[in-house]
Every structure is written in C-alpha cells, then in structure tokens.
Design a protein around this motif. Structure first.
Motif, mmCIF file in Angstrom:
data_model
loop_
_atom_site.group_PDB
_atom_site.id
_atom_site.type_symbol
_atom_site.label_atom_id
_atom_site.label_comp_id
_atom_site.label_asym_id
_atom_site.label_seq_id
_atom_site.Cartn_x
_atom_site.Cartn_y
_atom_site.Cartn_z
ATOM 1 N N SER A 90 -26.102 31.709 -11.993
ATOM 2 C CA SER A 90 -26.791 32.595 -12.931
ATOM 3 C C SER A 90 -27.430 33.774 -12.200
ATOM 4 N N ILE A 113 -33.512 24.296 -15.009
ATOM 5 C CA ILE A 113 -33.042 24.923 -16.240
ATOM 6 C C ILE A 113 -33.803 26.219 -16.500
ATOM 7 N N ARG A 114 -35.102 26.201 -16.303
ATOM 8 C CA ARG A 114 -35.901 27.416 -16.514
ATOM 9 C C ARG A 114 -35.469 28.527 -15.550
ATOM 10 N N GLN A 117 -32.357 30.029 -16.972
ATOM 11 C CA GLN A 117 -32.668 30.828 -18.152
ATOM 12 C C GLN A 117 -33.315 32.152 -17.769
ATOM 13 N N GLY A 120 -31.042 34.741 -17.074
ATOM 14 C CA GLY A 120 -30.300 35.220 -18.239
ATOM 15 C C GLY A 120 -29.140 34.355 -18.670
ATOM 16 N N GLU A 122 -27.014 31.320 -20.512
ATOM 17 C CA GLU A 122 -27.050 30.503 -21.721
ATOM 18 C C GLU A 122 -26.823 29.048 -21.307
ATOM 19 N N ILE A 123 -27.674 28.127 -21.798
ATOM 20 C CA ILE A 123 -27.646 26.739 -21.345
ATOM 21 C C ILE A 123 -27.245 25.803 -22.475
#
Length: 360
Positions: A90, A113-114, A117, A120, A122-123
């Motif tokens: 990412s 995960i943060r 995100q 930018g 998409e999870i």
C-alpha cells in the motif's frame, strides 16, 4: 548508500525511471550485547529489518514488484496479506499512484490494517482466510483467476506466486555477507508459507557461501519445520493454523516444498517452537537488547535457543537472526502477553517520592 538496487544484477530488469525507492534495504546488522552471552553464543547477530520504511522486510519485495508494475503501466494492485506485505504494497502503490486492494487474513492485527488504510488501500477481511487451508486455497485460486483475466500480478510474497519480486528479499543475504568479515555459519529464519526462508536459502546459494539456513516455525503452523527435520521430502499443510504469532498463520504449503529441499541441501534443520517461548524472547529482545520487533521477529531467536539446547550449535558459531518487522505492528500482542502496568497521573509529590526510591 546501500539499497536493494545496489544489487540490480541480481534483480529483474527494471528501467531506472520506474524504480521506486523509499529507503528500503541497507538495514543494520548488530551484534548481541547480552542474549548471545546469556545463552552461550559468542557471535549472535540481529538483522534489523524492522527499520525498513514501512517497518518490515516486505519492503524489499514491494519495491521490486511495484517498480515492475510501474514499468508495465499497471494502475491497480490486487493482493493478499497477513499484514506486513499489505502495509508495504500500500505504501509503494501510494508512491507510484497505483490503486491498492488488499484481501487480508482473518484476525490480522489492527495496527497493520490501519497502516494499510492510511496509505489509501481498500481492505477486505475474509473469514478463516489464513487459518483454514481450504478457505485460503479457495481465495488464492479466485484471486489468481481475476488477476490473470485482467493481466495483473498477484502480489503474494512467495516464490510460488512472485518469483521475480522475491529476488528483492534475497538482497538481505547479500547485505549480511558484506556486513560480516566472513559468511555466517548459520541463518535462522522464521517461516509461515516459507518465502523468507527460501529467499535466505537461495541467497546463500547465489552468494556461494557455506552457510546453513534453518527453518523455524511455531507449533500451531508446523507445515515445513518437522518435515525438514525428520527427512520428509514435502511440506505438509495443516487443516487450521492455531498459532498466535501474526504473519506466520499460513496453513498452506506455498513455498514449503522448495524450503525443505533448499535448506536440506545447505545442511539446515527444522525447529518447532511454542508461542509461549516466542513471546518470552520477544520481550527479552526488547528488555535486553533494546530491539522492539514483532513477535514473528523473535521466532528465529527462539529456534537458536532450541538448537543450543539440542547441541546443534557451537559457542563459536556465527549466527544471524532476522528481526522481520517492527513491534509497533502488533501492539495487541504486547497488551495481551506482557502484563505491563497501567500508567496514571499522580501528584508531583508522589512522583518525586517514587523517583527517590529509584536513585537512592
């Protein structure tokens, strides 16, 4: 300054204008100040991959893969991750202007995960992905089909899926060889699907070094290590991965067969360790060496301790353990395992009284 592109002759050809560099590679190799002596090793070293740009060795993989995508003019990256690969992809996709969509394993740590995100991405988290061999295999098959349909790579950090990008991970070995007066006797590598361990082994073969590469796995995900130790030719998938070590929950074999073959050719062994042991050495690395790695980064050291207990290392051997990622990646493990005291505001008088206890 050393970067992975310093070793361009060992990497897939990418035009200079397409190469992405965020500071990956050239990580320190530091000698143990305490743990080595405490366990009976004179020359124990830690390769600090936690100091890469997004906090793990996966930046070496992402740098090569996204540079290749950039050269090909691709604008969407669809990938899977247990955490570190997703964070790396990412970040490098953000730098390249490429949209990143990540299917993450069930239970991936929230800090990872943060991080994805924030870059930018998409999870999408799929139930039992990364834990169940059946679900994981199904997800891989469907994503492979999608990527082939749209002529995209499927960036899974494994030679089985992305052999050219995994050459970026092999650069870690070339650095180690240059950072020591002579090749180490042993490299201990943690393994989930086996990509890192295979990269270490192939890097040693490429460097023509007399270094044994060992595979260390948590007992809740023993797909490779026991097969290697007990003479089996192939790795064995587990029905359901039960380890709590984030990043090593890979129930499928993936690169496991090649790991067994390569490590065996190099004289390496398999070591199976408990989660409890790993978390113990995770804490010891922080408190005794000042190295705050993720729990997976303590797996290799736990294997070293077991090898010593089994009489399979000599005190004079030169041993290297990669610290695969930053401890900040999995603060949940810290909260869950170490029973650290709460900190609350107190009066200045009480504070001064406590300080006096420490310095008197």
């Amino acid at each position: 300054m050393k970067t992975i592109w310093t070793y361009a002759e060992h990497l897939p050809p990418v035009p200079d204008a397409s190469r992405l560099y965020l500071g990956e590679g050239g990580t320190p190799l530091v000698k143990s100040r305490y743990i080595g002596k405490a366990i009976g090793l004179d020359h124990l070293y830690f390769k600090l991959e936690n100091l890469n740009p997004t906090g793990s060795y996966k930046d070496r993989f992402a740098s090569v893969l996204v540079s290749q995508m950039r050269a090909a003019g691709q604008t969407v990256c669809l990938a899977t991750s247990s955490g570190n690969t997703g964070a790396a992809l990412s970040a490098y996709c953000a730098a390249a202007g490429i949209q990143c969509v990540l299917v993450v394993v069930d239970g991936a740590p929230l800090p990872k995960i943060r991080q994805m995100q924030l870059y930018g991405a998409e999870i999408l988290m799929v139930s039992d992905f990364g834990k169940s061999a059946q679900v994981t295999g199904h997800v891989f098959a469907k994503l492979t089909e999608l990527c082939q349909m749209h002529q995209l790579p499927l960036p899974i950090s494994a030679f089985h899926y992305c052999p050219s990008a995994m050459l970026g991970v092999q650069t870690m070995v070339y650095e180690i060889m240059e950072q020591l007066p002579q090749a180490p006797n042993h490299i201990f590598s943690p393994a989930g699907g086996g990509g890192l361990t295979l990269a270490m082994g192939r890097g040693v073969v490429s460097a023509k070094a007399a270094t044994k590469v060992h595979c260390v796995q948590p007992e809740g995900n023993d797909t490779i290590a026991s097969a290697l130790r007990w003479g089996q030719e192939k790795a064995i998938p587990v029905d359901y991965s039960t380890t709590r070590i984030s990043g090593l929950q890979v129930a499928n074999v993936i690169d496991g067969n090649e790991v067994v073959n390569t490590c065996r050719q190099l004289g390496g062994r398999g070591y199976v360790v408990t989660d409890t042991e790993v978390f113990n050495w995770h804490q010891e690395l922080a408190r005794r060496e000042g190295i705050f790695g993720e729990p997976a980064g303590a797996v290799a050291l736990t294997g070293v301790v077991q090898a010593l207990r089994l009489g399979e290392l000599s005190p004079s051997d030169v041993v290297v353990c990669p610290i695969t990622g930053s401890g900040f990646k999995d603060m949940n493990a810290v909260e869950r395992n170490f029973g650290l005291p709460d900190v609350s505001a107190i009066s200045i008088a009480e504070g001064l009284g406590r300080i006096e206890q420490f310095i008197s």
